[in-house]
Scaffold this active site. Sequence first.
Site, PDB file in Angstrom:
ATOM      1  N   ASP A   7       0.862  -1.186   0.000  1.00  0.00           N
ATOM      2  CA  ASP A   7       0.000   0.000   0.000  1.00  0.00           C
ATOM      3  C   ASP A   7       0.897   1.234   0.000  1.00  0.00           C
ATOM      4  O   ASP A   7       2.097   1.154   0.289  1.00  0.00           O
ATOM      5  CB  ASP A   7      -0.911   0.008   1.242  1.00  0.00           C
ATOM      6  CG  ASP A   7      -1.893   1.184   1.238  1.00  0.00           C
ATOM      7  OD1 ASP A   7      -2.374   1.571   0.156  1.00  0.00           O
ATOM      8  OD2 ASP A   7      -2.177   1.733   2.327  1.00  0.00           O
ATOM      9  N   SER A   8       0.284   2.385  -0.283  1.00  0.00           N
ATOM     10  CA  SER A   8       1.031   3.638  -0.196  1.00  0.00           C
ATOM     11  C   SER A   8       1.426   3.934   1.248  1.00  0.00           C
ATOM     12  O   SER A   8       2.326   4.729   1.485  1.00  0.00           O
ATOM     13  CB  SER A   8       0.158   4.788  -0.713  1.00  0.00           C
ATOM     14  OG  SER A   8      -0.977   4.922   0.134  1.00  0.00           O
ATOM     15  N   GLY A  40      -3.422   9.068  -3.737  1.00  0.00           N
ATOM     16  CA  GLY A  40      -4.767   9.421  -4.210  1.00  0.00           C
ATOM     17  C   GLY A  40      -4.889  10.721  -4.965  1.00  0.00           C
ATOM     18  O   GLY A  40      -5.884  10.956  -5.647  1.00  0.00           O
ATOM     19  N   CYS A  70      -4.475  -1.692  -1.830  1.00  0.00           N
ATOM     20  CA  CYS A  70      -4.646  -0.269  -2.099  1.00  0.00           C
ATOM     21  C   CYS A  70      -5.603  -0.159  -3.286  1.00  0.00           C
ATOM     22  O   CYS A  70      -5.333  -0.706  -4.364  1.00  0.00           O
ATOM     23  CB  CYS A  70      -3.281   0.329  -2.459  1.00  0.00           C
ATOM     24  SG  CYS A  70      -3.348   2.055  -2.964  1.00  0.00           S
ATOM     25  N   ASN A  71      -6.728   0.505  -3.080  1.00  0.00           N
ATOM     26  CA  ASN A  71      -7.696   0.662  -4.176  1.00  0.00           C
ATOM     27  C   ASN A  71      -7.120   1.500  -5.299  1.00  0.00           C
ATOM     28  O   ASN A  71      -7.389   1.260  -6.474  1.00  0.00           O
ATOM     29  CB  ASN A  71      -8.963   1.339  -3.656  1.00  0.00           C
ATOM     30  CG  ASN A  71      -9.785   0.407  -2.804  1.00  0.00           C
ATOM     31  OD1 ASN A  71     -10.655  -0.285  -3.297  1.00  0.00           O
ATOM     32  ND2 ASN A  71      -9.489   0.367  -1.516  1.00  0.00           N
ATOM     33  N   THR A  72      -6.346   2.515  -4.926  1.00  0.00           N
ATOM     34  CA  THR A  72      -5.815   3.437  -5.924  1.00  0.00           C
ATOM     35  C   THR A  72      -4.859   2.688  -6.853  1.00  0.00           C
ATOM     36  O   THR A  72      -4.963   2.787  -8.078  1.00  0.00           O
ATOM     37  CB  THR A  72      -5.119   4.616  -5.215  1.00  0.00           C
ATOM     38  OG1 THR A  72      -6.002   5.121  -4.205  1.00  0.00           O
ATOM     39  CG2 THR A  72      -4.768   5.718  -6.175  1.00  0.00           C
ATOM     40  N   CYS A 206     -11.095   2.818   0.131  1.00  0.00           N
ATOM     41  CA  CYS A 206      -9.687   3.151   0.378  1.00  0.00           C
ATOM     42  C   CYS A 206      -9.342   2.375   1.637  1.00  0.00           C
ATOM     43  O   CYS A 206     -10.080   2.444   2.631  1.00  0.00           O
ATOM     44  CB  CYS A 206      -9.499   4.646   0.596  1.00  0.00           C
ATOM     45  SG  CYS A 206      -7.869   5.070   1.266  1.00  0.00           S
ATOM     46  N   THR A 207      -8.249   1.626   1.580  1.00  0.00           N
ATOM     47  CA  THR A 207      -7.973   0.706   2.688  1.00  0.00           C
ATOM     48  C   THR A 207      -7.690   1.433   4.004  1.00  0.00           C
ATOM     49  O   THR A 207      -7.867   0.864   5.075  1.00  0.00           O
ATOM     50  CB  THR A 207      -6.804  -0.224   2.319  1.00  0.00           C
ATOM     51  OG1 THR A 207      -5.690   0.568   1.862  1.00  0.00           O
ATOM     52  CG2 THR A 207      -7.217  -1.194   1.219  1.00  0.00           C
ATOM     53  N   HIS A 208      -7.289   2.696   3.920  1.00  0.00           N
ATOM     54  CA  HIS A 208      -7.085   3.464   5.157  1.00  0.00           C
ATOM     55  C   HIS A 208      -8.406   3.616   5.935  1.00  0.00           C
ATOM     56  O   HIS A 208      -8.392   3.724   7.161  1.00  0.00           O
ATOM     57  CB  HIS A 208      -6.561   4.872   4.840  1.00  0.00           C
ATOM     58  CG  HIS A 208      -5.116   4.943   4.459  1.00  0.00           C
ATOM     59  ND1 HIS A 208      -4.634   4.486   3.260  1.00  0.00           N
ATOM     60  CD2 HIS A 208      -4.039   5.455   5.133  1.00  0.00           C
ATOM     61  CE1 HIS A 208      -3.318   4.715   3.196  1.00  0.00           C
ATOM     62  NE2 HIS A 208      -2.940   5.301   4.319  1.00  0.00           N
TER      63      HIS A 208
HETATM   64  N1  DGL Z   1      -4.913   3.123   0.879  1.00  0.00           N
HETATM   65  C1  DGL Z   1      -5.002   3.549  -0.450  1.00  0.00           C
HETATM   66  C2  DGL Z   1      -6.270   3.132  -1.143  1.00  0.00           C
HETATM   67  O1  DGL Z   1      -6.827   2.115  -0.805  1.00  0.00           O
HETATM   68  C3  DGL Z   1      -4.369   4.835  -0.916  1.00  0.00           C
HETATM   69  C4  DGL Z   1      -4.418   6.067  -0.093  1.00  0.00           C
HETATM   70  C5  DGL Z   1      -3.540   7.144  -0.706  1.00  0.00           C
HETATM   71  O2  DGL Z   1      -2.348   6.913  -0.789  1.00  0.00           O
HETATM   72  O3  DGL Z   1      -4.067   8.175  -1.134  1.00  0.00           O
HETATM   73  O4  DGL Z   1      -6.695   3.754  -2.081  1.00  0.00           O
END
Ligand code: DGL
Length: 283
Positions: A7-8, A40, A70-72, A206-208
Amino acid sequence: MAIGVFDSGVGGLSVCHRLVDRFPAADFIYLADQANTPYGGRPGEEIVDLTRAGCERLFAEGCNLVVLACNTASGVALRRLQQTWLPGYRRALGRPVNVLGIIVPTIEAATGLPWEHEAERRGDKVEKLDILAVFSTPATAASRVYEIEIDKRRQDVAVFSEPCPQLAPMMEAGAGPDDFAPIIAAHVAAVTKRIGRSPDRAILGCTHYEIVGDQFRAALPAGTPLIHQPQATADALVRYLERHAEYDPGHGAVRRFLTTGRPGAQSSLVEAFWGAPLSFERA
Ligand code: DGL
């Protein structure tokens, strides 16, 4: 061999947590690209390059499978990497390696249909529309991946994406739980206003956001079902490993956490979510 989780930043820990629960004996190496977080707000080409570099790092550590938690990265980079980079890289490496995303399992869970399913366009009047809110980064929302892929499969589901540009950067900067509540409430209010009523279901895309998932649950009308992306990803990985015996996930219960950013501990919010002390090594 080990399973890499990328992930980021710390968001992918929400997926990793569920994977570790599901495969307790397997070896996991987590990589947070905190030198370049957040993804993102970045252009697509940068997200592709950074995601490729993260995968290469994890393969170099001995991983054979990388889960883009990470979705992005999954929405913007995965298809490009599978088409243009992975086949040649795999040949050069001389061993089986693969990169898996988290959007396919999430869409399967949200639609109740396998990925291969494409809806027949019959033009029938939809009796009742199921409204799905997707909270995500701006890059994921701009890719329209959830709208496009869900629309291919279910005509009775309408997706409303709500980009939340502040949440992942705040979490990376160590914000505490109380900092998130007003921003999450504002995003829930904004998407509700756009829909004209409350959503029927939601995806934390977004996984966060799963790390502050209770705050989304509190801001949405009580009982609004949330599609659980980490669970959907773990279920999909079980099925994948059953079909692909060439990917041995290891048996030493190794847990390593790497970061391209500052090594050491993460915020107390993140550690409380993980449920144990976390120490990141320099990648
Ligand atoms: N956790 C990430 C996601 O699922 C990216 C968040 C980011 O770096 O902006 O999209």
